[in-house]
Write a protein that holds these residues in place. Sequence first.
Motif, PDB file in Angstrom:
ATOM      1  N   ARG A   1       1.311  -5.946   4.174  1.00  0.00           N
ATOM      2  CA  ARG A   1       1.473  -4.911   3.161  1.00  0.00           C
ATOM      3  C   ARG A   1       0.089  -4.555   2.635  1.00  0.00           C
ATOM      4  N   SER A   2      -0.475  -3.479   3.121  1.00  0.00           N
ATOM      5  CA  SER A   2      -1.845  -3.211   2.729  1.00  0.00           C
ATOM      6  C   SER A   2      -2.096  -1.722   2.568  1.00  0.00           C
ATOM      7  N   SER A   3      -3.070  -1.418   1.744  1.00  0.00           N
ATOM      8  CA  SER A   3      -3.458  -0.036   1.509  1.00  0.00           C
ATOM      9  C   SER A   3      -4.397   0.407   2.636  1.00  0.00           C
TER      10      SER A   3
ATOM     11  N   LEU B   1      -7.439   1.426   2.442  1.00  0.00           N
ATOM     12  CA  LEU B   1      -8.763   0.810   2.231  1.00  0.00           C
ATOM     13  C   LEU B   1      -8.726  -0.658   2.629  1.00  0.00           C
ATOM     14  N   GLU B   2      -7.644  -1.317   2.226  1.00  0.00           N
ATOM     15  CA  GLU B   2      -7.505  -2.731   2.533  1.00  0.00           C
ATOM     16  C   GLU B   2      -7.432  -2.936   4.050  1.00  0.00           C
TER      17      GLU B   2
END
Lengths: 154, 480
Positions: B377-379, B381-382
Amino acid sequence: VSYGWRLIARLALTLWLASALGLLADQVRERLAPQWPYPEIPSRNPREVEAVIEGCRTLLGQGGTLAIVYPDENWTYVFIAYRLAYLMYPRVLTAEPYSGDPDDDEASAFSRSRQQHASRLLVLGAPDTIAPDLTLVARLGPEARVYRAEPDHP
Amino acid sequence: MGMALACLAMLLPVLAGGLVWRRVAPDATGLETVGYGAAVGVVLVGLEMILTTRLGAHYSLVTLLAPLALAAAACLISGPRGRGIRSPADGSAGGDRVGVSGGIALALIVAEAGLVVWQVVQNPKLADWDGWAIWGIKAKAFFLDRTLHEYLTRVSGHAFSWPARPCLSSLFQAFVYLCLGRVDEGAARLAHVALSGALVLIVYASLRRRFGRNESLVWSAVLVTMPNFTYQCSAGIGNGALGLYLFAALAALDGWESRQGLRHLAGAALLLGGAFLARDEGPIMGALVALAAFGICPPASRPGWRATLLSCAAVLLAASSAYVLWRSLDRAEHVWDIRTTWLDPDLPSRLVHHARDTPAIFRMMARELVVPGRQARSSPLENRVGVALFWPLFGIACLSIRRWWRTDAMGARCAVVVGGGLLAYAFGFVAFPYRDLAGIDERWIFVLDRHVIAFAPMAVRAMASALPWTSREAVQAPPS
């Protein structure tokens, strides 16, 4: 500790900080968005899947037991079989998969499931002709049918 | 009132585990005691459930809690008076104050913990497929049946849920249900979050034995903000538990060459037993941990080979007994059977085939770790920075291992276990006859990506050793 290593470490940690803040912001956005309780239902129509599961639970009532026959290459049916086995433990006596192979077809899965003597039989994805001797109790979806397999236990 | 009693019952294993750990390591700090206490308490509960079933009886909340209360009382009565010996690295001496970097890291850890709990409260259900279909169904069965035997005899009908697999986190989940008196998926998820919290405490305590407060907080925050970690810590699956016990056992064995006490080795064996009971690959990874812990000693502190071999064998033997006890419950049909895997005449040709595919597997693993799938679960940017940074940084840490392994054996051991573990996962899948070797597709990658989380804490510990970001000398805790 050399200056070069310290520089690499500081650069990496600065980048990590930026990414961690991005992760937090994304999680907050996710939390504030509308929630779906089972995001992993592998179907274009999750309501239909829920309807099959709830239909089976209602049909079985308090005392019945269930055997399931499902095709192991269709993830929607795999989900229904596993989910029912989890929700209704220990009343799902068996979940028998079948593939397209001649020695592992729906007929052999059907006969294996009959050996468990469950009161109801849920057949997923197989043709209507698979259970000519059983009484159809309910059709919960286009390819989800519940049959009466054994007399109800008191 | 009922909920308060349930919470007290759930805390008793932590209390008993903490008191047992204080007997094992009198120099343990408060945070360390809580972290190890939770880990030990879960193993004790699991062993109680296995033993009760092995004796042919049914367990209840009372039969599970009574021995724990007795163990706690025995430790209290026989334990040392006072606070015990505190190491200079515990903040009382030799440490440092929380600075800006440490403060930011602490805020990130608290925020991430809050977000994870918020997610569970918002959706108090085991949403992860494996979380209910494999681990959750076991916990529910162990709670409803009040024994492990009933479920293990249903192998033929429930083969999809891998009945024979060791499942320590499911045992504890069933204990949580017993305390509450009902199946509560939200509570189960929070119990897994608590186990992950124990892991973070143990990682922090391990870092504090070597580094200052700020460095320790920053590297702990790196672990906590890994997207895969944040997802898996509440998913209700066993990978996080394996990571907890592998790291805890390795950290407990850190400095064994200077301690060499029987109690110390017994405590480490208990934690290694937890790793053996956490998942079916636990024995292989646990053996790797033991070999790394006993095999990698800086030349200055290297004990004799006899002492090393004997200690290693004793720890492995004690840890294996928990696994043997579990396997003895399951005499019915196995999903995974030693006769059909290791004695399979086709095994050599499959191994050769698999060896040819290994570069492709590693290429796909790297690609998946850099651009994670749906479970990470990441953005954006992440995705681009954080995930893309983690394993390359670990690679840099490994490349520079010659520079630092003599001064930080724990970091070197971690690097070896992570490297060996990744190799073992890549090769080990050959043992599973139901997986088609020709089909190295995204299913494999999904599995590998999910399992790799067990090594994330050790990768963080190795990175901390390789990448000192301040010029301050590391704090070196003396042997207790």
